[in-house]
Design a protein around this motif. Structure first.
Motif, PDB file in Angstrom:
ATOM      1  N   THR A  38      51.117 113.664  16.973  1.00 57.84           N
ATOM      2  CA  THR A  38      51.342 113.242  15.711  1.00 57.84           C
ATOM      3  C   THR A  38      51.720 111.731  15.631  1.00 57.84           C
ATOM      4  N   ALA A  39      50.993 110.951  14.853  1.00 57.24           N
ATOM      5  CA  ALA A  39      51.603 109.633  14.642  1.00 57.24           C
ATOM      6  C   ALA A  39      51.714 109.568  13.190  1.00 57.24           C
ATOM      7  N   CYS A  40      52.651 108.695  12.815  1.00 55.71           N
ATOM      8  CA  CYS A  40      53.020 108.251  11.490  1.00 55.71           C
ATOM      9  C   CYS A  40      52.923 106.542  11.291  1.00 55.71           C
ATOM     10  N   GLY A  41      52.291 106.180  10.368  1.00 52.41           N
ATOM     11  CA  GLY A  41      52.333 104.735  10.087  1.00 52.41           C
ATOM     12  C   GLY A  41      51.604 104.218   8.762  1.00 52.41           C
ATOM     13  N   LEU A  42      51.323 103.021   8.573  1.00 49.68           N
ATOM     14  CA  LEU A  42      50.775 102.566   7.571  1.00 49.68           C
ATOM     15  C   LEU A  42      49.240 102.840   7.778  1.00 49.68           C
ATOM     16  N   LEU A  43      48.553 103.119   6.671  1.00 52.86           N
ATOM     17  CA  LEU A  43      47.070 103.145   6.959  1.00 52.86           C
ATOM     18  C   LEU A  43      46.325 102.015   6.559  1.00 52.86           C
ATOM     19  N   VAL A  44      45.748 101.108   7.812  1.00 52.41           N
ATOM     20  CA  VAL A  44      45.044  99.943   7.827  1.00 52.41           C
ATOM     21  C   VAL A  44      43.651 100.181   7.292  1.00 52.41           C
ATOM     22  N   ASP A  45      42.909 101.489   8.031  1.00 53.03           N
ATOM     23  CA  ASP A  45      41.680 101.500   7.576  1.00 53.03           C
ATOM     24  C   ASP A  45      41.279 103.019   8.021  1.00 53.03           C
ATOM     25  N   ARG A  46      40.346 103.622   7.426  1.00 56.72           N
ATOM     26  CA  ARG A  46      39.689 104.911   7.814  1.00 56.72           C
ATOM     27  C   ARG A  46      38.288 104.863   7.545  1.00 56.72           C
ATOM     28  N   ASN A  47      37.469 105.103   8.496  1.00 61.13           N
ATOM     29  CA  ASN A  47      36.064 105.240   8.292  1.00 61.13           C
ATOM     30  C   ASN A  47      35.568 106.282   8.939  1.00 61.13           C
ATOM     31  N   PRO A  48      34.079 106.492   9.234  1.00 62.28           N
ATOM     32  CA  PRO A  48      33.662 107.519  10.076  1.00 62.28           C
ATOM     33  C   PRO A  48      33.769 107.494  11.587  1.00 62.28           C
ATOM     34  N   ASP A  49      34.108 106.234  11.814  1.00 60.25           N
ATOM     35  CA  ASP A  49      34.247 106.185  13.556  1.00 60.25           C
ATOM     36  C   ASP A  49      35.861 106.227  13.906  1.00 60.25           C
ATOM     37  N   PHE A  50      36.873 105.700  13.145  1.00 62.49           N
ATOM     38  CA  PHE A  50      38.065 105.793  13.628  1.00 62.49           C
ATOM     39  C   PHE A  50      38.994 105.566  12.387  1.00 62.49           C
ATOM     40  N   LEU A  51      40.139 105.726  12.653  1.00 63.08           N
ATOM     41  CA  LEU A  51      41.124 105.601  11.760  1.00 63.08           C
ATOM     42  C   LEU A  51      42.257 104.366  12.376  1.00 63.08           C
ATOM     43  N   VAL A  52      42.802 103.834  11.608  1.00 57.13           N
ATOM     44  CA  VAL A  52      43.848 102.551  12.254  1.00 57.13           C
ATOM     45  C   VAL A  52      44.890 102.487  11.469  1.00 57.13           C
ATOM     46  N   LEU A  53      46.181 102.706  12.091  1.00 55.28           N
ATOM     47  CA  LEU A  53      47.590 102.744  11.664  1.00 55.28           C
ATOM     48  C   LEU A  53      48.296 101.336  12.159  1.00 55.28           C
ATOM     49  N   ALA A  54      49.088 101.022  11.330  1.00 52.00           N
ATOM     50  CA  ALA A  54      50.057  99.831  11.648  1.00 52.00           C
ATOM     51  C   ALA A  54      51.689 100.431  11.551  1.00 52.00           C
ATOM     52  N   PHE A  55      52.574  99.682  12.157  1.00 55.32           N
ATOM     53  CA  PHE A  55      53.780  99.711  11.959  1.00 55.32           C
ATOM     54  C   PHE A  55      54.378  99.022  10.672  1.00 55.32           C
ATOM     55  N   SER A  56      53.998  97.954  10.565  1.00 54.11           N
ATOM     56  CA  SER A  56      54.546  97.126   9.342  1.00 54.11           C
ATOM     57  C   SER A  56      53.253  96.121   8.858  1.00 54.11           C
ATOM     58  N   TYR A  57      53.499  95.654   7.784  1.00 54.96           N
ATOM     59  CA  TYR A  57      52.612  94.948   7.093  1.00 54.96           C
ATOM     60  C   TYR A  57      53.528  93.521   6.412  1.00 54.96           C
ATOM     61  N   ASN A  58      53.014  92.448   6.691  1.00 50.89           N
ATOM     62  CA  ASN A  58      53.642  91.199   6.028  1.00 50.89           C
ATOM     63  C   ASN A  58      52.754  90.905   4.885  1.00 50.89           C
ATOM     64  N   PRO A  59      53.173  90.894   3.582  1.00 50.89           N
ATOM     65  CA  PRO A  59      52.127  90.722   2.338  1.00 50.89           C
ATOM     66  C   PRO A  59      51.906  89.074   2.301  1.00 50.89           C
ATOM     67  N   ASP A  60      53.010  88.392   2.819  1.00 49.25           N
ATOM     68  CA  ASP A  60      52.921  86.831   2.692  1.00 49.25           C
ATOM     69  C   ASP A  60      51.759  86.372   3.454  1.00 49.25           C
ATOM     70  N   ALA A  61      51.355  86.768   4.581  1.00 45.04           N
ATOM     71  CA  ALA A  61      50.281  86.462   5.376  1.00 45.04           C
ATOM     72  C   ALA A  61      49.200  87.354   5.627  1.00 45.04           C
ATOM     73  N   GLY A  62      49.247  88.540   5.006  1.00 52.71           N
ATOM     74  CA  GLY A  62      48.268  89.667   5.097  1.00 52.71           C
ATOM     75  C   GLY A  62      47.931  90.276   6.351  1.00 52.71           C
ATOM     76  N   ASP A  63      49.101  89.984   7.275  1.00 49.44           N
ATOM     77  CA  ASP A  63      48.875  90.625   8.564  1.00 49.44           C
ATOM     78  C   ASP A  63      49.742  92.097   8.904  1.00 49.44           C
ATOM     79  N   TRP A  64      49.259  92.765   9.839  1.00 42.74           N
ATOM     80  CA  TRP A  64      49.519  93.950  10.130  1.00 42.74           C
ATOM     81  C   TRP A  64      50.277  93.618  11.420  1.00 42.74           C
ATOM     82  N   VAL A  65      51.233  94.688  12.122  1.00 43.18           N
ATOM     83  CA  VAL A  65      51.727  94.701  13.406  1.00 43.18           C
ATOM     84  C   VAL A  65      51.641  96.001  13.932  1.00 43.18           C
ATOM     85  N   GLY A  66      51.574  96.526  15.207  1.00 42.49           N
ATOM     86  CA  GLY A  66      51.736  97.461  15.827  1.00 42.49           C
ATOM     87  C   GLY A  66      50.656  98.587  15.712  1.00 42.49           C
ATOM     88  N   GLU A  67      49.098  98.151  16.127  1.00 43.40           N
ATOM     89  CA  GLU A  67      48.055  98.840  15.782  1.00 43.40           C
ATOM     90  C   GLU A  67      47.976 100.114  16.705  1.00 43.40           C
TER      91      GLU A  67
END
Length: 88
Positions: A38-67
């Motif tokens: 089990t992994a918990c995180g912020l959903l960056v993307d979900r598509n037919p090939d893969f799912l990407v999670l991140a630990f944090s999101y910086n709205p000022d820069a639009g950056d994610w961390v902890g892929e």
């Protein structure tokens, strides 16, 4: 001001299981011995090939961390834990 909806999710998936040494193969035993992870995180993307999670999101820069990238073929379940709207 533009906004972005971010989902916090819990993902259950199976991964490769390895062992060392000699063994007797029993299909049911092997199938039953595979444990889900089990992994918990912020959903960056979900598509037919893969799912990407991140630990944090910086709205000022639009950056994610902890892929964490999980191949879609090993995902058993995705549960939405909550959503939040943030400025972009």
């Amino acid at each position: 001001m533009p906004t972005k909806r971010i989902k916090m999710v819990e993902v259950e998936f199976v991964d490769v299981q390895c062992g060392a040494g000699w063994f007797q193969y029993d299909r049911k035993k092997h199938k039953d011995s595979i444990k889900a992870l089990t992994a918990c995180g912020l959903l960056v993307d979900r598509n037919p090939d893969f799912l990407v999670l991140a630990f944090s999101y910086n709205p000022d820069a639009g950056d994610w961390v902890g892929e964490i990238t999980i191949p879609a073929s090993i995902v058993r379940r995705v549960k939405i834990l909550g959503t939040k709207t943030v400025a972009r």
